[in-house]
Design an enzyme around this catalytic site. Structure first.
Site, PDB file in Angstrom:
ATOM      1  N   LYS A   1      -5.470  31.618  20.566  1.00  0.00           N
ATOM      2  CA  LYS A   1      -6.232  31.473  21.965  1.00  0.00           C
ATOM      3  C   LYS A   1      -6.811  32.637  22.302  1.00  0.00           C
ATOM      4  CE  LYS A   1      -3.840  32.171  25.945  1.00  0.00           C
ATOM      5  NZ  LYS A   1      -4.259  33.196  26.752  1.00  0.00           N
ATOM      6  N   ASN A   2      -6.090  33.784  22.005  1.00  0.00           N
ATOM      7  CA  ASN A   2      -6.685  35.127  22.518  1.00  0.00           C
ATOM      8  C   ASN A   2      -7.633  35.415  21.400  1.00  0.00           C
ATOM      9  OD1 ASN A   2      -5.248  34.836  24.650  1.00  0.00           O
ATOM     10  ND2 ASN A   2      -3.711  36.414  24.149  1.00  0.00           N
TER      11      ASN A   2
ATOM     12  N   CYS B   1      -3.317  34.314  34.821  1.00  0.00           N
ATOM     13  CA  CYS B   1      -1.952  34.223  35.069  1.00  0.00           C
ATOM     14  C   CYS B   1      -1.506  35.229  36.285  1.00  0.00           C
ATOM     15  CB  CYS B   1      -1.042  34.447  33.956  1.00  0.00           C
ATOM     16  SG  CYS B   1      -1.261  33.008  32.796  1.00  0.00           S
TER      17      CYS B   1
ATOM     18  N   ASP C   1       3.518  39.299  25.620  1.00  0.00           N
ATOM     19  CA  ASP C   1       3.361  37.650  25.604  1.00  0.00           C
ATOM     20  C   ASP C   1       4.494  37.099  24.942  1.00  0.00           C
ATOM     21  OD1 ASP C   1       0.907  38.236  26.730  1.00  0.00           O
ATOM     22  OD2 ASP C   1      -0.198  37.711  24.979  1.00  0.00           O
TER      23      ASP C   1
HETATM   24  C1  EPZ Z   1      -4.978  40.446  26.683  1.00  0.00           C
HETATM   25  O1  EPZ Z   1      -5.099  40.708  28.008  1.00  0.00           O
HETATM   26  C2  EPZ Z   1      -4.348  38.994  26.685  1.00  0.00           C
HETATM   27  N1  EPZ Z   1      -5.270  38.023  26.956  1.00  0.00           N
HETATM   28  C3  EPZ Z   1      -2.952  38.752  27.219  1.00  0.00           C
HETATM   29  O2  EPZ Z   1      -2.448  37.558  27.010  1.00  0.00           O
HETATM   30  C4  EPZ Z   1      -1.848  39.893  26.813  1.00  0.00           C
HETATM   31  O3  EPZ Z   1      -0.822  39.664  27.638  1.00  0.00           O
HETATM   32  C5  EPZ Z   1      -2.685  41.247  27.003  1.00  0.00           C
HETATM   33  O4  EPZ Z   1      -3.964  41.342  26.341  1.00  0.00           O
HETATM   34  C6  EPZ Z   1      -1.795  42.380  26.611  1.00  0.00           C
HETATM   35  O5  EPZ Z   1      -1.428  42.345  25.270  1.00  0.00           O
HETATM   36  C7  EPZ Z   1      -6.218  37.447  26.005  1.00  0.00           C
HETATM   37  O6  EPZ Z   1      -6.315  38.210  25.117  1.00  0.00           O
HETATM   38  C8  EPZ Z   1      -7.059  36.599  26.512  1.00  0.00           C
HETATM   39  P1  EPZ Z   1      -4.839  44.236  28.432  1.00  0.00           P
HETATM   40  P2  EPZ Z   1      -5.946  41.736  28.536  1.00  0.00           P
HETATM   41  O7  EPZ Z   1      -6.172  44.812  29.078  1.00  0.00           O
HETATM   42  O8  EPZ Z   1      -6.753  42.182  27.634  1.00  0.00           O
HETATM   43  C9  EPZ Z   1      -4.150  47.443  32.056  1.00  0.00           C
HETATM   44  C10 EPZ Z   1      -1.359  35.462  27.559  1.00  0.00           C
HETATM   45  O9  EPZ Z   1      -0.357  35.082  27.857  1.00  0.00           O
HETATM   46  N2  EPZ Z   1      -5.474  47.446  32.031  1.00  0.00           N
HETATM   47  O10 EPZ Z   1      -4.603  44.658  27.202  1.00  0.00           O
HETATM   48  O11 EPZ Z   1      -6.579  41.369  30.153  1.00  0.00           O
HETATM   49  C11 EPZ Z   1      -3.689  46.192  32.057  1.00  0.00           C
HETATM   50  O12 EPZ Z   1      -3.260  46.161  33.608  1.00  0.00           O
HETATM   51  C12 EPZ Z   1      -2.107  36.614  28.041  1.00  0.00           C
HETATM   52  O13 EPZ Z   1      -1.901  34.878  26.502  1.00  0.00           O
HETATM   53  C13 EPZ Z   1      -5.982  48.609  33.016  1.00  0.00           C
HETATM   54  O14 EPZ Z   1      -5.289  49.542  33.512  1.00  0.00           O
HETATM   55  O15 EPZ Z   1      -4.941  42.962  28.910  1.00  0.00           O
HETATM   56  C14 EPZ Z   1      -2.225  46.112  31.430  1.00  0.00           C
HETATM   57  O16 EPZ Z   1      -1.020  47.051  31.938  1.00  0.00           O
HETATM   58  C15 EPZ Z   1      -1.864  36.963  29.255  1.00  0.00           C
HETATM   59  N3  EPZ Z   1      -7.310  48.665  32.911  1.00  0.00           N
HETATM   60  C16 EPZ Z   1      -2.524  46.919  30.206  1.00  0.00           C
HETATM   61  O17 EPZ Z   1      -3.795  47.758  30.537  1.00  0.00           O
HETATM   62  C17 EPZ Z   1      -8.136  47.560  32.250  1.00  0.00           C
HETATM   63  O18 EPZ Z   1      -9.452  47.730  32.666  1.00  0.00           O
HETATM   64  C18 EPZ Z   1      -2.977  46.292  28.910  1.00  0.00           C
HETATM   65  O19 EPZ Z   1      -3.945  44.946  29.496  1.00  0.00           O
HETATM   66  C19 EPZ Z   1      -7.712  46.527  31.838  1.00  0.00           C
HETATM   67  C20 EPZ Z   1      -6.347  46.801  31.532  1.00  0.00           C
END
Ligand code: EPZ
Length: 421
Positions: A22-23, A115, A308
């Site tokens: 999916k991701n 989510c 995840d």
């Molecule tokens: C991706 O989300 C995945 N989603 C998530 O999968 C996954 O949990 C996550 O990466 C972490 O591996 C998709 O790929 C569609 P991040 P993403 O930006 O990219 C912080 C699932 O269950 N952050 O890597 O949105 C954030 O809050 C899902 O399939 C900032 O501070 O996650 C987190 O603490 C849910 N500022 C960390 O970084 C930003 O601008 C990592 O988040 C962006 C993120």
């Protein structure tokens, strides 16, 4: 809305086909906006989130044909606005921002939803795009991004919790059509980011270092159409590994690859699960006569233990012979499953981002509900092994991220079915 009913206590045995990730699929679909040519994407999982991304691409007036696991995306996108009603249901919708900006020089994308796993800012997405030479405003819940010309830049994309998967995706996609070279430091190295980079390379993008924290993108004038197959879903693979482990079962996960799951495999082996890679997939087995061993886990960006998989792993550790500790370092509030697992008889104490789990002999069936995809999967896993009947309510999130979860589990011996609420 549907619910899942599970009668626990059956050992799972047989073959499960692992779907495409999916991701990977979601950002790759968004990346197809970077060309006016046709992109054919194979091994796309049949999920609600994929349908949402199709709707977003169609709202941008791109042509999308869906034939089982193949998407054919073609035609110039004419619109630049990704509307609230679609974007608010799925975080990955924000991935259209980078491609629209690069291709159309202007984008209007609603703030994303998804989510309930704690705060999910988008500052790193905006930082990446601003550093490439765009101007960003927030108005009425929309991100308005505009540029005259994107220009390559050196960008540090680390945040409070490390690298960001989708901020790396947005910046990388926009940089493919920028003038000059972009270097992203602290880029995400997740297999899905690498799959996206490989998709972009197959469209003519010049990208190097895409499985390392330093990514280098040399902008090109134009990208062309391509054909690409999505990598197997490592989180779906991990979830079925746990289905086998928790039921003391024996599953063969067809098309699965261990290469993307070392951290999970390492911990499962520590718990007493036997995992063997074969040419066409992965065999996972646990002897039901031997107790699950406790362990400690800290979630980290790839190649660390994935957030995840945290909830699903917790379900197994609820039944371990001793005390386990899980520390969540990506989303410190992603523990919505704890209260529901406790309803089933688990003993878990939450201390900030640390969950301390004291293993119990049995879990008991109960009515449970979760508003997060992986938390819902954890409850299904617990239901598979719990005494009596478990009803998992509001399975909307499961359908967003797991292709035919109930059918795949029934085929290997689980007593699980769908009912209308
Ligand atoms: C991706 O989300 C995945 N989603 C998530 O999968 C996954 O949990 C996550 O990466 C972490 O591996 C998709 O790929 C569609 P991040 P993403 O930006 O990219 C912080 C699932 O269950 N952050 O890597 O949105 C954030 O809050 C899902 O399939 C900032 O501070 O996650 C987190 O603490 C849910 N500022 C960390 O970084 C930003 O601008 C990592 O988040 C962006 C993120």
């Amino acid at each position: 809305m549907d619910k899942l009913v599970i009668e626990g206590g059956r050992r799972l045995k047989g073959v499960v086909n692992i779907s495409g990730a999916k991701n990977s699929a979601l950002p790759i679909m968004a990346a197809s906006l970077l060309t006016d040519d046709t992109c054919v994407i194979n091994n796309v999982p049949l999920l609600k989130d994929v349908d949402t991304m199709i709707k977003i691409l169609r709202a941008l007036e791109t042509k999308v044909e869906k034939k089982k696991g193949t998407l054919i995306i073609s035609g110039k996108c004419k619109k630049v606005k990704a509307p609230y009603d679609l974007v608010s249901t799925m975080r990955a919708s924000v991935c259209v921002l980078g491609p629209l900006l690069a291709k159309k020089k202007y984008a209007e994308v609603s703030f994303p939803g998804g989510c309930v796993i704690g705060p999910r800012p988008i500052d790193l997405h905006l930082k990446g795009l601003e550093r490439l030479g765009s101007e960003i405003k927030i108005k009425s819940g929309y991100i308005l991004a505009r540029t005259r010309k994107l220009k390559g830049a050196k960008i540090y994309l680390g945040g409070h919790f490390g690298s960001s998967v989708l901020a790396t995706a947005n910046t990388m996609m926009a940089a493919t059509l920028a003038e000059g070279t972009t270097i992203i430091e602290n880029a995400a190295c997740e297999p899905e980011t690498v799959d996206l980079a490989n998709f972009l390379i197959s469209m003519g993008a010049k990208i190097e270092g895409h499985s390392t924290p330093t990514m280098r993108i040399k902008g090109v004038k134009k990208l062309h159409g391509t054909r690409h197959a999505i990598v197997p879903d490592r989180v779906e693979t991990g979830t079925y590994m746990l289905a086998s482990a928790i039921t003391g079962g024996e599953l063969f996960l067809k098309n699965a690859k261990l290469a993307h799951l070392f951290a999970v495999v390492d911990k499962l082996r520590e718990c007493g699960v036997k995992i063997t890679e074969r040419e066409d997939g992965v065999a996972v087995k646990r002897n039901p006569k031997q107790a699950v061993k406790p362990t400690t886990i800290t979630t980290l960006p790839y190649p660390g233990f994935p957030t995840d998989m945290q909830a699903q792993m917790m379900s197994l550790l609820c039944l371990a012979d001793g005390i386990s500790v899980i520390t969540e370092k990506i989303y410190p509030e992603r523990f919505i499953h704890i209260s529901e697992l406790s309803r089933m008889g688990a003993h878990i104490l939450l201390e900030g981002p640390n969950a301390i789990i004291k293993g119990v002999k049995n879990l008991n069936g109960a009515d449970v509900m979760a508003s997060d995809l992986r938390a819902s999967a954890a409850l299904v896993l617990a239901g598979l092994v719990a005494k009596d009947k478990t009803e998992v309510h509001r399975i909307y999130h499961l359908d967003r991220g797991y292709e035919n979860l109930d059918k795949k589990l029934s085929r290997v011996g689980a007593r699980i079915w769908r009912e209308q609420e």
